[in-house]
Design a protein around this motif. Structure first.
Motif, PDB file in Angstrom:
ATOM      1  N   LEU A   1       0.799  -1.137   0.110  1.00 50.39           N
ATOM      2  CA  LEU A   1      -0.008   0.117   0.112  1.00 50.39           C
ATOM      3  C   LEU A   1       0.912   1.276  -0.066  1.00 50.39           C
ATOM      4  O   LEU A   1       0.700   2.086  -0.555  1.00 50.39           O
ATOM      5  CB  LEU A   1      -1.067  -0.042   1.197  1.00 50.39           C
ATOM      6  CG  LEU A   1      -1.831   1.217   1.230  1.00 50.39           C
ATOM      7  CD1 LEU A   1      -2.798   1.328   0.198  1.00 50.39           C
ATOM      8  CD2 LEU A   1      -2.526   1.153   2.705  1.00 50.39           C
TER       9      LEU A   1
ATOM     10  N   ARG B   1      -5.875   1.478  -1.970  1.00 51.10           N
ATOM     11  CA  ARG B   1      -6.515   1.442  -0.711  1.00 51.10           C
ATOM     12  C   ARG B   1      -7.602   0.561  -0.460  1.00 51.10           C
ATOM     13  O   ARG B   1      -7.870  -0.313   0.510  1.00 51.10           O
ATOM     14  CB  ARG B   1      -6.855   2.963  -0.085  1.00 51.10           C
ATOM     15  CG  ARG B   1      -7.535   2.650   1.301  1.00 51.10           C
ATOM     16  CD  ARG B   1      -7.335   3.740   2.223  1.00 51.10           C
ATOM     17  NE  ARG B   1      -6.241   4.350   2.431  1.00 51.10           N
ATOM     18  CZ  ARG B   1      -5.327   3.807   3.329  1.00 51.10           C
ATOM     19  NH1 ARG B   1      -5.804   2.628   4.154  1.00 51.10           N
ATOM     20  NH2 ARG B   1      -4.077   4.124   3.626  1.00 51.10           N
TER      21      ARG B   1
ATOM     22  N   TYR C   1      -6.511  -2.909  -0.138  1.00 49.64           N
ATOM     23  CA  TYR C   1      -6.169  -3.202   1.107  1.00 49.64           C
ATOM     24  C   TYR C   1      -7.165  -3.626   2.064  1.00 49.64           C
ATOM     25  O   TYR C   1      -7.047  -4.386   2.966  1.00 49.64           O
ATOM     26  CB  TYR C   1      -5.540  -1.875   1.511  1.00 49.64           C
ATOM     27  CG  TYR C   1      -4.792  -1.922   3.087  1.00 49.64           C
ATOM     28  CD1 TYR C   1      -3.773  -2.362   3.539  1.00 49.64           C
ATOM     29  CD2 TYR C   1      -5.699  -1.210   4.093  1.00 49.64           C
ATOM     30  CE1 TYR C   1      -3.140  -2.383   4.822  1.00 49.64           C
ATOM     31  CE2 TYR C   1      -5.085  -1.282   5.278  1.00 49.64           C
ATOM     32  CZ  TYR C   1      -3.855  -1.751   5.585  1.00 49.64           C
ATOM     33  OH  TYR C   1      -3.570  -1.615   7.017  1.00 49.64           O
ATOM     34  N   ARG C   2      -8.197  -2.595   1.857  1.00 47.79           N
ATOM     35  CA  ARG C   2      -9.334  -2.971   2.735  1.00 47.79           C
ATOM     36  C   ARG C   2     -10.055  -4.103   2.412  1.00 47.79           C
ATOM     37  O   ARG C   2     -10.377  -5.004   3.402  1.00 47.79           O
ATOM     38  CB  ARG C   2     -10.443  -1.885   2.562  1.00 47.79           C
ATOM     39  CG  ARG C   2     -11.388  -1.817   3.298  1.00 47.79           C
ATOM     40  CD  ARG C   2     -12.417  -0.585   3.462  1.00 47.79           C
ATOM     41  NE  ARG C   2     -12.677   0.059   2.008  1.00 47.79           N
ATOM     42  CZ  ARG C   2     -12.176   1.025   1.213  1.00 47.79           C
ATOM     43  NH1 ARG C   2     -11.156   1.818   1.887  1.00 47.79           N
ATOM     44  NH2 ARG C   2     -12.623   1.195   0.065  1.00 47.79           N
TER      45      ARG C   2
END
Length: 178
Positions: A133, A140, A143-144
């Motif tokens: 990231l 993002r 990542y989430r």
């Protein structure tokens, strides 16, 4: 982010192998299931978890991989020559798919959940996810997705309700008899 293939054809450690892949559509599981039979390896593969060393690849071992449809993970169940589970390795993925050659793959999102036969589990490679990231290798949103998927899988493991893991031995039995 790397695309990884279930047949692991580039895995030089494996001298002799057999690979099977089938699509299953069952009440509790829909997706591809593969079986990599390691007939002969050049060198055994060991992993270290805290104070325990496990052999995960040796002559006569099996790697069953399940790719649930419309999911962001795949499960690799590693079994020894006696068909006993050595560990389950859950790769969190951006997407699972199938190549033009019919080989299932996953786009690895770094984060992994390892489940040992005694039920203990842990998350691996959180630092790689953070680095990816920071360095802009993932968005993002990816990542989430990785964090949320891992959290959901951990809840399912704790409650014993992960249908992929719960069906792994039955899937292994099906593929080994094909």
């Amino acid at each position: 982010m790397k695309r990884k293939y279930a047949d692991r054809i580039d895995w030089r450690r494996v001298v002799s192998r057999n690979f099977k892949s089938v699509y299953m559509e069952e009440q509790e599981f829909k997706g591809y299931v593969t079986l990599l039979s390691l007939h002969q390896v050049e060198k055994k593969l060991f992993v270290q978890y805290q104070d325990e060393e496990l052999c995960i690849a040796a002559d006569g071992y099996f790697w069953l991989q399940q790719f649930p449809a419309d999911s962001n993970f795949c499960v690799t169940t590693m079994l020894n020559q006696n068909h006993e589970v050595v560990q389950r390795y859950i790769d969190i993925s951006r997407v699972n798919g199938v190549s033009d050659e019919g080989i299932p793959y996953w786009d690895d999102l770094y984060l992994d959940v390892i489940v040992l036969p005694d039920g203990n589990f842990f998350i691996q490679d959180e630092d790689e996810l953070e680095d990816a990231l920071r360095q802009g290798h993932i968005e993002r949103e990816d990542y989430r997705l990785a964090k949320e998927t891992a959290a959901k899988i951990i809840l399912e493991i704790r409650s014993g309700e992960n249908h992929v893991i719960n069906n792994s031995i039955r899937h292994f039995q099906k593929l080994i008899n094909l």
